[in-house]
Design a protein around this motif. Sequence first.
Motif, PDB file in Angstrom:
ATOM      1  N   GLU A 170       0.841  -1.204   0.000  1.00 15.91           N
ATOM      2  CA  GLU A 170       0.000   0.000   0.000  1.00 15.91           C
ATOM      3  C   GLU A 170       0.876   1.253   0.000  1.00 15.91           C
ATOM      4  O   GLU A 170       1.950   1.277   0.597  1.00 15.91           O
ATOM      5  CB  GLU A 170      -0.900  -0.024   1.237  1.00 15.91           C
ATOM      6  CG  GLU A 170      -1.942   1.071   1.299  1.00 15.91           C
ATOM      7  CD  GLU A 170      -2.832   0.923   2.521  1.00 15.91           C
ATOM      8  OE1 GLU A 170      -3.774   0.102   2.475  1.00 15.91           O
ATOM      9  OE2 GLU A 170      -2.569   1.604   3.534  1.00 15.91           O
ATOM     10  N   ILE A 171       0.405   2.284  -0.685  1.00 16.07           N
ATOM     11  CA  ILE A 171       1.127   3.556  -0.745  1.00 16.07           C
ATOM     12  C   ILE A 171       0.192   4.671  -0.303  1.00 16.07           C
ATOM     13  O   ILE A 171      -0.964   4.734  -0.735  1.00 16.07           O
ATOM     14  CB  ILE A 171       1.625   3.851  -2.180  1.00 16.07           C
ATOM     15  CG1 ILE A 171       2.464   2.688  -2.716  1.00 16.07           C
ATOM     16  CG2 ILE A 171       2.435   5.151  -2.214  1.00 16.07           C
ATOM     17  CD1 ILE A 171       2.790   2.806  -4.195  1.00 16.07           C
ATOM     18  N   GLU A 172       0.707   5.548   0.537  1.00 16.00           N
ATOM     19  CA  GLU A 172      -0.066   6.720   0.972  1.00 16.00           C
ATOM     20  C   GLU A 172       0.725   7.985   0.640  1.00 16.00           C
ATOM     21  O   GLU A 172       1.917   8.088   0.947  1.00 16.00           O
ATOM     22  CB  GLU A 172      -0.336   6.666   2.470  1.00 16.00           C
ATOM     23  CG  GLU A 172      -1.108   7.871   2.992  1.00 16.00           C
ATOM     24  CD  GLU A 172      -1.234   7.884   4.504  1.00 16.00           C
ATOM     25  OE1 GLU A 172      -1.800   8.854   5.040  1.00 16.00           O
ATOM     26  OE2 GLU A 172      -0.733   6.930   5.149  1.00 16.00           O
ATOM     27  N   TYR A 173       0.057   8.914  -0.031  1.00  9.84           N
ATOM     28  CA  TYR A 173       0.685  10.215  -0.260  1.00  9.84           C
ATOM     29  C   TYR A 173       0.616  10.988   1.045  1.00  9.84           C
ATOM     30  O   TYR A 173      -0.463  11.254   1.562  1.00  9.84           O
ATOM     31  CB  TYR A 173      -0.038  10.954  -1.380  1.00  9.84           C
ATOM     32  CG  TYR A 173       0.466  12.367  -1.630  1.00  9.84           C
ATOM     33  CD1 TYR A 173       1.817  12.627  -1.786  1.00  9.84           C
ATOM     34  CD2 TYR A 173      -0.438  13.437  -1.701  1.00  9.84           C
ATOM     35  CE1 TYR A 173       2.276  13.920  -2.021  1.00  9.84           C
ATOM     36  CE2 TYR A 173       0.007  14.731  -1.940  1.00  9.84           C
ATOM     37  CZ  TYR A 173       1.367  14.965  -2.101  1.00  9.84           C
ATOM     38  OH  TYR A 173       1.822  16.247  -2.322  1.00  9.84           O
ATOM     39  N   ALA A 174       1.797  11.344   1.616  1.00  4.96           N
ATOM     40  CA  ALA A 174       1.830  11.943   2.952  1.00  4.96           C
ATOM     41  C   ALA A 174       2.827  13.092   2.999  1.00  4.96           C
ATOM     42  O   ALA A 174       3.899  12.976   3.627  1.00  4.96           O
ATOM     43  CB  ALA A 174       2.184  10.881   3.991  1.00  4.96           C
ATOM     44  N   PRO A 175       2.534  14.203   2.343  1.00  2.00           N
ATOM     45  CA  PRO A 175       3.462  15.342   2.378  1.00  2.00           C
ATOM     46  C   PRO A 175       3.611  15.860   3.806  1.00  2.00           C
ATOM     47  O   PRO A 175       2.645  15.905   4.570  1.00  2.00           O
ATOM     48  CB  PRO A 175       2.789  16.371   1.471  1.00  2.00           C
ATOM     49  CG  PRO A 175       1.338  16.001   1.481  1.00  2.00           C
ATOM     50  CD  PRO A 175       1.293  14.514   1.597  1.00  2.00           C
ATOM     51  N   SER A 176       4.820  16.224   4.156  1.00  2.00           N
ATOM     52  CA  SER A 176       5.053  16.765   5.497  1.00  2.00           C
ATOM     53  C   SER A 176       4.992  18.291   5.438  1.00  2.00           C
ATOM     54  O   SER A 176       5.356  18.905   4.440  1.00  2.00           O
ATOM     55  CB  SER A 176       6.416  16.306   6.019  1.00  2.00           C
ATOM     56  OG  SER A 176       7.448  16.715   5.150  1.00  2.00           O
ATOM     57  N   ALA A 177       4.493  18.900   6.528  1.00  2.35           N
ATOM     58  CA  ALA A 177       4.339  20.364   6.577  1.00  2.35           C
ATOM     59  C   ALA A 177       4.615  20.868   7.988  1.00  2.35           C
ATOM     60  O   ALA A 177       4.530  20.128   8.980  1.00  2.35           O
ATOM     61  CB  ALA A 177       2.925  20.752   6.138  1.00  2.35           C
ATOM     62  N   SER A 178       4.942  22.120   8.063  1.00  4.60           N
ATOM     63  CA  SER A 178       5.172  22.754   9.362  1.00  4.60           C
ATOM     64  C   SER A 178       3.833  23.053  10.031  1.00  4.60           C
ATOM     65  O   SER A 178       2.772  22.894   9.427  1.00  4.60           O
ATOM     66  CB  SER A 178       5.969  24.049   9.177  1.00  4.60           C
ATOM     67  OG  SER A 178       5.216  24.975   8.404  1.00  4.60           O
ATOM     68  N   LYS A 179       3.868  23.527  11.283  1.00  2.69           N
ATOM     69  CA  LYS A 179       2.636  23.823  12.010  1.00  2.69           C
ATOM     70  C   LYS A 179       1.802  24.909  11.331  1.00  2.69           C
ATOM     71  O   LYS A 179       0.577  24.922  11.442  1.00  2.69           O
ATOM     72  CB  LYS A 179       2.977  24.260  13.440  1.00  2.69           C
ATOM     73  CG  LYS A 179       3.557  23.138  14.292  1.00  2.69           C
ATOM     74  CD  LYS A 179       3.869  23.617  15.699  1.00  2.69           C
ATOM     75  CE  LYS A 179       4.429  22.508  16.558  1.00  2.69           C
ATOM     76  NZ  LYS A 179       4.746  22.970  17.945  1.00  2.69           N
ATOM     77  N   ASP A 180       2.476  25.815  10.637  1.00  3.16           N
ATOM     78  CA  ASP A 180       1.720  26.876   9.964  1.00  3.16           C
ATOM     79  C   ASP A 180       1.379  26.524   8.510  1.00  3.16           C
ATOM     80  O   ASP A 180       1.029  27.385   7.709  1.00  3.16           O
ATOM     81  CB  ASP A 180       2.472  28.219  10.020  1.00  3.16           C
ATOM     82  CG  ASP A 180       3.963  28.090   9.820  1.00  3.16           C
ATOM     83  OD1 ASP A 180       4.444  26.951   9.827  1.00  3.16           O
ATOM     84  OD2 ASP A 180       4.636  29.122   9.685  1.00  3.16           O
ATOM     85  N   VAL A 182       3.188  25.226   5.977  1.00  8.37           N
ATOM     86  CA  VAL A 182       4.187  25.329   4.902  1.00  8.37           C
ATOM     87  C   VAL A 182       4.778  23.945   4.653  1.00  8.37           C
ATOM     88  O   VAL A 182       5.195  23.260   5.589  1.00  8.37           O
ATOM     89  CB  VAL A 182       5.303  26.324   5.282  1.00  8.37           C
ATOM     90  CG1 VAL A 182       6.364  26.371   4.184  1.00  8.37           C
ATOM     91  CG2 VAL A 182       4.718  27.701   5.531  1.00  8.37           C
ATOM     92  N   TYR A 183       4.773  23.543   3.363  1.00 15.53           N
ATOM     93  CA  TYR A 183       5.302  22.220   3.026  1.00 15.53           C
ATOM     94  C   TYR A 183       6.779  22.114   3.370  1.00 15.53           C
ATOM     95  O   TYR A 183       7.585  22.971   3.003  1.00 15.53           O
ATOM     96  CB  TYR A 183       5.122  21.924   1.537  1.00 15.53           C
ATOM     97  CG  TYR A 183       3.720  21.506   1.150  1.00 15.53           C
ATOM     98  CD1 TYR A 183       3.154  20.354   1.702  1.00 15.53           C
ATOM     99  CD2 TYR A 183       2.979  22.243   0.238  1.00 15.53           C
ATOM    100  CE1 TYR A 183       1.876  19.958   1.353  1.00 15.53           C
ATOM    101  CE2 TYR A 183       1.696  21.861  -0.119  1.00 15.53           C
ATOM    102  CZ  TYR A 183       1.149  20.715   0.444  1.00 15.53           C
ATOM    103  OH  TYR A 183      -0.119  20.330   0.102  1.00 15.53           O
TER     104      TYR A 183
END
Length: 247
Positions: A170-180, A182-183
Amino acid sequence: MSEKTTKTKKMVKRRLKIKGVLFLLAVFVVLYFGVIALFKVEVKSITIKGTEYLKNSQILKEAGLTEELTFFGFTSSSLCEKIEANPLVKTCKVRRTFDFRMEIELEENVPLFYYSPEASIVLSDGAKMSSGGNSYGIPTLINHTDEEVLKEFIAGLSEVKSDIIRSISEIEYAPSASKDGVYIDKERFIMMMNDGNTVVINNRKLNALNYYDTIYASIGNKKGTFNFDCDFDNYLFTEYEAEDGLQ
């Protein structure tokens, strides 16, 4: 020279001409019927190479190849045109041998993953093939993915070995971002492997998957998360028990 001798020579020449014409006519008749017979010769055997996801019977059916196929009853271009109508076929080459055998060599558009949001199979050339389900033993991308990120993901994954791709569940698209919001890494994915491990990766590091078996073998019989999204080649591995302790 006597008149009798002259007449004799003319008769000989006439006979020679007639014999020459008859000989040429006989050669023409032999060639004519020989060519007709040649065009009726059936293909002795058909060999199909380069297929992993396609069945030979499917190729033969779609190309209209029957047991009565004659060796000269088709052109290679028209045959390949029929075969390449299948989205799983990237290229097609046809070779004929002097012993009336035929070889079809194909390069497949490899199915990479099942894209759940669109219920489609994504192929190595970026094309999407409508499908009622995942019937190729390939991973499932479970959520909607940014279009540009998806294009790069397809291009990168197409360079990964097929057996490695099939080892992903299985693959999940999971971009990480800051608390505000911003990627930090817009190209980040999480992959669940069939062996129970987890791989965190991004588009820039997809080639690392080709070395997954070697990297996994180097850590022994452990289960955990591989972080292939690092900007260096010393990939991090964290055991699941250690991850639980960090939470």
